[in-house]
Write an enzyme that holds these catalytic residues in place. Structure first.
Site, PDB file in Angstrom:
ATOM      1  N   THR A 167      -3.602  -1.678   2.630  1.00  0.00           N
ATOM      2  CA  THR A 167      -2.238  -1.156   2.536  1.00  0.00           C
ATOM      3  C   THR A 167      -1.961  -0.340   3.798  1.00  0.00           C
ATOM      4  O   THR A 167      -2.859   0.299   4.353  1.00  0.00           O
ATOM      5  CB  THR A 167      -2.067  -0.283   1.278  1.00  0.00           C
ATOM      6  OG1 THR A 167      -3.119   0.669   1.207  1.00  0.00           O
ATOM      7  CG2 THR A 167      -2.092  -1.149   0.018  1.00  0.00           C
ATOM      8  N   LEU A 206      -7.024   6.615   6.704  1.00  0.00           N
ATOM      9  CA  LEU A 206      -8.478   6.533   6.856  1.00  0.00           C
ATOM     10  C   LEU A 206      -8.884   6.559   8.323  1.00  0.00           C
ATOM     11  O   LEU A 206      -9.914   7.144   8.679  1.00  0.00           O
ATOM     12  CB  LEU A 206      -9.030   5.291   6.145  1.00  0.00           C
ATOM     13  CG  LEU A 206      -9.406   5.573   4.681  1.00  0.00           C
ATOM     14  CD1 LEU A 206      -8.177   5.627   3.795  1.00  0.00           C
ATOM     15  CD2 LEU A 206     -10.378   4.531   4.142  1.00  0.00           C
ATOM     16  N   VAL A 232      -0.066   2.460   4.878  1.00  0.00           N
ATOM     17  CA  VAL A 232      -0.168   3.910   5.029  1.00  0.00           C
ATOM     18  C   VAL A 232      -1.628   4.348   4.910  1.00  0.00           C
ATOM     19  O   VAL A 232      -2.113   5.188   5.686  1.00  0.00           O
ATOM     20  CB  VAL A 232       0.720   4.634   4.001  1.00  0.00           C
ATOM     21  CG1 VAL A 232       0.528   6.147   4.099  1.00  0.00           C
ATOM     22  CG2 VAL A 232       2.188   4.283   4.222  1.00  0.00           C
ATOM     23  N   CYS A 233      -2.342   3.772   3.950  1.00  0.00           N
ATOM     24  CA  CYS A 233      -3.760   4.111   3.769  1.00  0.00           C
ATOM     25  C   CYS A 233      -4.566   3.799   5.026  1.00  0.00           C
ATOM     26  O   CYS A 233      -5.498   4.535   5.376  1.00  0.00           O
ATOM     27  CB  CYS A 233      -4.361   3.321   2.608  1.00  0.00           C
ATOM     28  SG  CYS A 233      -3.589   3.618   1.023  1.00  0.00           S
ATOM     29  N   THR A 234      -4.241   2.691   5.671  1.00  0.00           N
ATOM     30  CA  THR A 234      -4.967   2.296   6.878  1.00  0.00           C
ATOM     31  C   THR A 234      -4.855   3.381   7.945  1.00  0.00           C
ATOM     32  O   THR A 234      -5.845   3.754   8.579  1.00  0.00           O
ATOM     33  CB  THR A 234      -4.428   0.954   7.398  1.00  0.00           C
ATOM     34  OG1 THR A 234      -4.636  -0.049   6.396  1.00  0.00           O
ATOM     35  CG2 THR A 234      -5.128   0.531   8.682  1.00  0.00           C
TER      36      THR A 234
END
Length: 211
Positions: A42, A49, A44-46
């Site tokens: 996904t 992290l 935003v998560c990328t």
């Protein structure tokens, strides 16, 4: 019942991208930032992290371990890590929990059905070396988290654990601190030789004690 500040956080044993961990044992004497993500691959998560990987030296300086969580499998995590490293120009250097059975998500109250069906929301848990919950934050899926703020909170928590001060609005490491109400101004002047400024009897400021 939802976890509340000051609670001892639940232990668990779970597979991660770096092997099986038993959480309390893995945490040891460190602080921990546990943060969850709705799903692998996904956007935003990328970015999140990747940002945390680039900030890991800052967390290391503060004796903080990083632990991410997504409801997908270890194999999925490993593929996603390759994408994160490529697109964010970094190297993911902390474990990501695989939680396909939602075990950890349920323990920590990360699933908000009215928001994300059966996926984990963007939760953050700051946990101290005594395994006590010190901060929670929950963001909507569309908003990436501000990890500079998370570092700022850790600085405040670690400072105020060891000195009788609190931190005012927008405080950053090195700024003046608030003298806690439980000590008198006279006592504060002895305790804080850098000086105490009495703005009001209940609002006393002093330079950061450990700087």
């Amino acid at each position: 019942m939802a976890l509340q500040l000051g609670d001892t956080v639940p232990d668990f044993t779970q597979e991660t991208s770096e092997g099986t961990i038993s959480f309390h044992e893995w945490a040891g004497d460190s602080w921990v930032v546990l943060f969850s993500h709705p799903a692998d691959y996904t956007p935003v998560c990328t970015t999140e992290l990747g940002t945390v990987a680039s900030l890991k030296p800052e967390f290391d300086k503060r004796n903080v371990k990083i632990l991410a969580l997504s409801v997908d499998s270890v194999d999925s995590h490993k593929g996603w890590i390759n994408d994160i490293n490529e697109t964010q120009n970094t190297n993911v250097n902390y474990p990501i929990i695989a939680d396909p059975d939602r075990k950890v998500a349920d323990l920590y109250g990360m699933i908000h059905p009215n928001s994300l069906n059966n996926l984990t929301v963007r939760s953050v848990f700051i946990i101290d070396p005594n395994k006590k919950l010190r901060l929670t934050l929950t963001y909507p899926a569309s908003t990436g988290r501000n990890f500079d703020e998370i570092l700022r909170v850790i600085d405040s928590l670690q400072l105020t654990d060891y000195h009788q001060v609190a931190t005012p609005a927008n405080w950053k490491d090195g700024d003046d601190c608030v003298v806690v109400p439980s000590i008198s101004t006279e006592e504060a002047k002895q305790k804080f030789p850098k000086g105490v400024t009495e703005v009001k009897p209940y609002l006393r400021m002093t330079p950061q004690p450990n700087k």
